[in-house]
Design an enzyme around this catalytic site. Structure first.
Site, PDB file in Angstrom:
ATOM      1  N   LYS A 209       8.153  -2.629   9.329  1.00 26.23           N
ATOM      2  CA  LYS A 209       8.742  -2.236   8.049  1.00 26.23           C
ATOM      3  C   LYS A 209       8.222  -0.870   7.621  1.00 26.23           C
ATOM      4  CE  LYS A 209       5.147  -4.957   5.838  1.00 26.23           C
ATOM      5  NZ  LYS A 209       4.758  -6.310   5.443  1.00 26.23           N
TER       6      LYS A 209
ATOM      7  N   TYR B  95      -3.479  26.310  -9.253  1.00 27.70           N
ATOM      8  CA  TYR B  95      -2.998  26.005 -10.597  1.00 27.70           C
ATOM      9  C   TYR B  95      -4.145  25.594 -11.518  1.00 27.70           C
ATOM     10  CZ  TYR B  95       1.847  25.800  -8.935  1.00 27.70           C
ATOM     11  OH  TYR B  95       3.063  26.092  -8.426  1.00 27.70           O
TER      12      TYR B  95
HETATM   13  C1  LIG Z   1       3.642  -6.828   5.889  1.00 30.74           C
HETATM   14  C2  LIG Z   1       3.613  -8.234   6.226  1.00 30.74           C
HETATM   15  C3  LIG Z   1       2.834  -8.707   7.292  1.00 30.74           C
HETATM   16  C4  LIG Z   1       1.848  -7.855   8.043  1.00 30.74           C
HETATM   17  O1  LIG Z   1       0.675  -7.696   7.281  1.00 30.74           O
HETATM   18  P1  LIG Z   1      -0.584  -6.847   7.807  1.00 30.74           P
HETATM   19  O2  LIG Z   1      -1.644  -7.084   6.818  1.00 30.74           O
HETATM   20  O3  LIG Z   1      -0.143  -5.451   7.858  1.00 30.74           O
HETATM   21  O4  LIG Z   1      -0.893  -7.383   9.154  1.00 30.74           O
HETATM   22  C5  LIG Z   1       2.973 -10.030   7.649  1.00 30.74           C
HETATM   23  N1  LIG Z   1       3.816 -10.840   6.985  1.00 30.74           N
HETATM   24  C6  LIG Z   1       4.548 -10.429   5.928  1.00 30.74           C
HETATM   25  C7  LIG Z   1       5.420 -11.405   5.237  1.00 30.74           C
HETATM   26  C8  LIG Z   1       4.470  -9.115   5.511  1.00 30.74           C
HETATM   27  O5  LIG Z   1       5.177  -8.700   4.454  1.00 30.74           O
END
Ligand SMILES: *Cc1c(COP(=O)(O)O)cnc(C)c1O
Length: 814
Positions: A483, A709
């Site tokens: 993702k 700035y």
């Molecule tokens: C993002 C996510 C993961 C992975 O989590 P990590 O801590 O990055 O390993 C697993 N399951 C779900 C539902 C997630 O949203």
């Protein structure tokens, strides 16, 4: 290599079950995915913690491979091929290589040490190649598997060898020594790399020295600790910049970008110049010079050749090219072995159907040109390359060996004709010897963007994946979360690599992310964590698999599914066990069951839940209560519906902290990208992303003058300021400015002064030797994202995913 198979039974210590005993072996393979496998390949079915070569045998037989070294013959394949049954396939590969090495009698250099092995090997190859036909390990093939493969590439024309040996733990070097059997040893240095595998430095030194058991000479940097471990009978040829007892005493002096080495050997003095000034390059260059001295080269030749040393690029880089092309940049070497490796990389990373190879003349193959280019042609045919562009006088002469081939006498002529070649929508491997300056081709074909890039190390991703795989039961599946563009690192390229590694699933947050992966050609099943009701049509159309977390969502999806007359469309049911974000709760279970019962349009592919505290020992009880609830809810659903779906609850930290809750699958996220929530575990992960930029301008300001700035930095004394073209619009938090954060320039910390601007930031380089155009590291090895996150009171996830999409991603492989 040409070996009759019947002759190798005793060498492999094998039991032989043959079908055609007259076959000859011409190549060795351990990679089922290589397109170079064929009827004269001997395939060793290696068994690793994550992969078993035996699983691919039946597919390989279908592709025409006929000879296999195995520990058992897979079911129903008994009479289908030639099998050599052995106790341990890796051991047999090593025995075979050792036997093969013994057929040759020429000098062989064995290089080991913590750093510099590959550079020393490449430089020696350059320095000695005017006088020898050299075989050397390709890239950094220095492991228990890489060394045998390197040695097996020796042929009759070679008269000199250079092989590197790398070890990570005890009892490895002895095996490598038997395969390489070096006559000249080089110990580059002993650093702290891979310390985990040894209980102390002494043990590590002793292990490394085993490579030199039978050498005629050991070349090394004289040092008391090493001396105390050396076998007193070994013949050494040592150097030092501090110890006058060494055979060669060296004084170094750096001037601008060069270093002068003043060398004293016995009663002679001479000087050489090398085009580097960093300590590591100086040390590597001295090792090479020592070999030339040992081989009795005259000082003049040493001087002229050493002055031409060059930076070694050991990586294969993946870049976006013009006209929707993908470039694989291997513009620094051209030899037969590394061409094979590059072609395998091309196959694993190809992003278009069409594949083009741009290839220069090949040097030092040890073969006659006729045999060499026939071999190259065969490789190209088996790798299904659509078009070859040959550059150089020699390859042009052998043009007729290739179908669909265009040739040019030199690089300039190729560049002048770029327009008529019509390169588009294809993957292009650019592979050439240094003298052809193929970097000019890369630069002509590369898409132009600004100088800030996020470099992604694909090897590190593979390493991290394997690290977590090794923690799992062999049957546990892996879903990798890609993702948010693979946590900011890149979506498609990483998905492609994961497909290559045969993970079971990918996970994305939204339908769009999944759609772009599918349209780009990813075939792995993809679960969508947060499908919006409006995206269901698109999800179905693109064969994505929705996570369903509410009755409302389920009913909407069923309506669409029934309209489309779907049958058993895969869905994933999420339970809320305490995260309180998404998911069915206990009170919904009855209705969930009654809706799903008898329903044929969908099938529950998996059941999942997500943990809120898998990374935090303090909340261990809570985590366990989540696992218990998950067990209870999922069991109920399975019992009532009489189904056996995949169950999964663990994320990265869960894999490490709750191994008992692996169920059938885990969901790996941040760990793949090189970040762990655990300090100990972090040591075993490799850094994946390095955010880099360059120095745009350097100026010196006086005490009392300000920077940026709001004049938030006022110089207390004369200060040298460098401006770097990266700012908060690229994802660097403004909080990181004003003296808190730093960047790394030439291995030194440069503090960020004043406020970070939208597109730029300024750093103090008063104490750093640097010039405009020099490389700047924003994060990577130092500072790490974990360190930045701590300082900024956030988590590494946020830093990684903040890097803006305007920053170009460059993927590479070591
Ligand atoms: C993002 C996510 C993961 C992975 O989590 P990590 O801590 O990055 O390993 C697993 N399951 C779900 C539902 C997630 O949203």
């Amino acid at each position: 290599m040409i070996v009759q198979i019947k002759n190798i039974v005793p060498i492999l210590q094998a039991k032989w079950l043959a079908n055609h005993s007259e076959t000859t072996i011409e190549t060795i393979s351990i990679d089922s995915r290589s397109l170079q496998n064929g009827s004269n390949t001997l395939f060793f079915a290696l068994v690793g913690p994550n992969n078993d070569g035996h699983d691919y045998i039946s597919a390989l037989i279908e592709e025409g491979v006929q000879n296999f070294v195995v520990t058992y013959i897979p079911q129903n394949l008994e009479n289908k091929s030639n099998f050599f049954v052995v106790e341990d396939t890796l051991k047999s590969l090593q025995l075979f290589a050792a036997y093969y090495r013994n057929l040759y009698h020429f000098p062989i250099i064995g290089v080991t040490g913590s750093n510099g092995k590959t550079i020393v090997k490449e430089w020696l190859n350059f320095l000695l190649s005017p006088d020898f036909n050299i075989i050397r390990s390709p890239k950094s093939y220095n492991s228990q598997v890489g060394v045998p493969l390197s040695v097996l590439a020796i042929n009759e024309k070679h008269n000199f060898g250079i092989f590197e040996a790398g070890i990570s733990t005890r009892n490895e070097m002895e095996k490598l020594e038997k395969i390489i059997q070096p006559t000249i040893g080089i110990l580059t240095n002993i650093g702290s790399a891979h310390d985990e595998g040894f209980s102390n430095i002494g043990e590590k030194i002793k292990e490394k020295l085993k490579l030199f058991k039978n050498v005629s000479v050991l070349i090394y940097n004289k040092n008391k600790t090493i001396d105390s471990f050396l076998n007193p009978t070994i013949n050494t040829f040592s150097w030092s910049c501090t110890d006058h007892h060494a055979d060669v005493f060296i004084v170094t002096k750096s001037i601008l970008d060069k270093t002068i080495l003043k060398i004293k050997i016995q009663n002679n003095n001479f000087e050489i110049k090398i085009p580097f000034r960093d300590d590591a390059s100086i040390e590597n260059a001295i090792h090479c010079m020592m070999v030339m001295l040992y081989l009795e080269y005259d000082y003049k030749t040493i001087e002229t050749r050493m002055e031409l040393l060059f930076p070694v690029e050991m990586r294969l880089k993946l870049k976006n090219g013009i006209n929707n092309t993908t470039l694989i940049d291997d513009s620094y070497s051209s030899d037969f072995q590394s061409l094979k490796i590059a072609l395998d990389f091309l196959e694993s990373q190809k992003q278009h159907k069409k594949k083009t190879l741009i290839l220069s003349d090949i040097f030092q193959s040890g073969l006659s040109n006729e045999d060499l280019y026939s071999g190259v042609s065969q490789l190209i045919i088996s790798n299904k390359i659509n078009r070859v562009i040959g550059i150089g006088e020699t390859i042009s002469k052998y043009k007729s060996k290739f179908s669909n081939c265009t040739t040019f006498a030199n690089t300039e002529e190729f560049i002048a004709n770029l327009n008529v070649l019509n390169l588009n929508n294809e993957t292009i491997l650019i592979k050439g010897a240094r003298t052809f300056h193929f970097e000019k081709i890369v630069s002509a074909l590369e898409e132009k963007t600004h100088e800030t890039v996020l470099e992604i190390n694909l090897n590190a991703i593979s390493h991290n994946l394997n690290f977590y795989k090794a923690k799992l039961k062999p049957e546990t599946k892996i879903m990798v979360m890609v993702k948010a563009f693979g946590y900011g690192n890149g979506g498609f390229e990483i998905a492609k690599l994961l497909e290559h590694h045969k993970v079971s699933y990918l996970g994305v947050a939204f339908a769009d992310e999944g759609i772009s992966l599918k349209t780009a050609g990813i075939h792995l099943p993809i679960m969508v964590l947060n499908p919006e009701n409006t995206s269901f049509e698109a999800i179905i159309h693109h064969h994505l698999e929705p996570e369903i977390y509410s009755l409302k969502g389920l009913k909407t999806f069923l309506k669409v599914a029934e309209q489309k007359k779907l049958y058993h469309f895969p869905i994933h049911i999420k339970f809320d066990t305490g995260m309180h974000r998404l998911g069915f709760e206990e009170e919904n279970i009855e209705e969930l069951i009654s809706v799903l019962k008898e329903n044929k349009s969908v099938t529950v592919k998996s059941i999942l839940s997500h943990m809120a505290t898998s990374d935090d020992i303090k909340h261990r009880d809570f985590a366990i209560s989540q696992i218990d609830l998950f067990d209870k809810f999922s069991s109920k659903l399975m019992n009532e519906l009489q189904i056996k779906p995949i169950r999964h609850i663990l994320n990265t930290s869960g894999i490490s902290n709750f191994p008992e809750a692996q169920y059938d699958m885990v969901r790996l996220g941040i760990g793949l990208y090189g970040v762990s929530n655990d300090v100990e575990e972090q040591k075993y992960l490799e850094n994946v992303g390095t955010l880099k930029s360059i120095i745009s301008q350097i100026r010196t300001i006086d005490a009392g003058e300000s920077v940026g700035y709001g004049r938030r930095f006022i110089a207390e004394k004369t200060t040298k300021i460098a401006t770097i073209p990266i700012g908060y619009a690229d994802g660097i938090s403004r909080l990181w400015g004003n003296g808190l954060g730093f960047v790394t320039i030439n291995d030194q910390k440069a503090t960020i002064v004043g406020s970070i601007c939208m597109d730029m930031l300024m750093v103090d380089v008063s104490e750093i030797i640097c010039k405009e155009g020099d490389q700047v590291i924003i994060f990577g090895e130092s500072p790490t994202v974990t360190f930045m996150a701590e300082q900024l009171q956030t988590i590494p996830y946020e830093i990684l995913t903040s890097v803006s999409q305007r920053v170009k991603r460059v993927f590479y492989r070591e």
